[in-house]
Write a protein that holds these residues in place. Sequence first.
Motif, short mmCIF file in Angstrom:
data_model
loop_
_atom_site.label_atom_id
_atom_site.label_comp_id
_atom_site.label_asym_id
_atom_site.label_seq_id
_atom_site.Cartn_x
_atom_site.Cartn_y
_atom_site.Cartn_z
N GLY A 28 0.82 -1.20 0.00
CA GLY A 28 0.00 0.00 0.00
C GLY A 28 0.84 1.24 0.00
N GLU A 29 0.14 2.35 0.03
CA GLU A 29 0.83 3.64 0.02
C GLU A 29 0.01 4.64 0.82
N ARG A 30 0.72 5.44 1.58
CA ARG A 30 0.09 6.57 2.26
C ARG A 30 1.00 7.77 2.10
N ARG A 31 0.62 8.89 2.65
CA ARG A 31 1.39 10.13 2.42
C ARG A 31 2.88 9.98 2.74
N SER A 32 3.20 9.20 3.77
CA SER A 32 4.61 9.08 4.17
C SER A 32 5.40 8.09 3.33
#
Length: 132
Positions: A80-84
């Motif tokens: 996954g991916e998030r802002r950080s």
Amino acid sequence: MNIAYNKTTHTLDKQFPFDPLTELIRALAPVASTCPPAAWVPAVDALETPEALTLHVELPGVKPEDIEIELTGDTLTLRGERRSGKFVRGFTLATPIQAEKVSAAYRDGVLEITLPKSEESKPHKIPVTVEA
């Protein structure tokens, strides 16, 4: 051995004039300070019942469309991916799974993955007969 006051940490440091390890640490300190922080890894709670394995994955700040789940053989991979930044978490499953029945649901920042066990891996009760 010399003792010197360290202005950065406000401590007294022992200095050994010919200590190779200390010299290596001093040489690497500027490099270590420029390394990126460790990647974020989501917390996971696992629950096993006779019917299934269930994973609760804490994914605050991750959009459902940015989550990828892959089951290959006995390995479950979560990406996954998030802002950080991006994350990857892998799990080796010790129990055979019915891959076609795996499901995932996302609610309030928690991903629930249900992995139904294959019939042959479910416990079977064996009756005991009494012989005369």
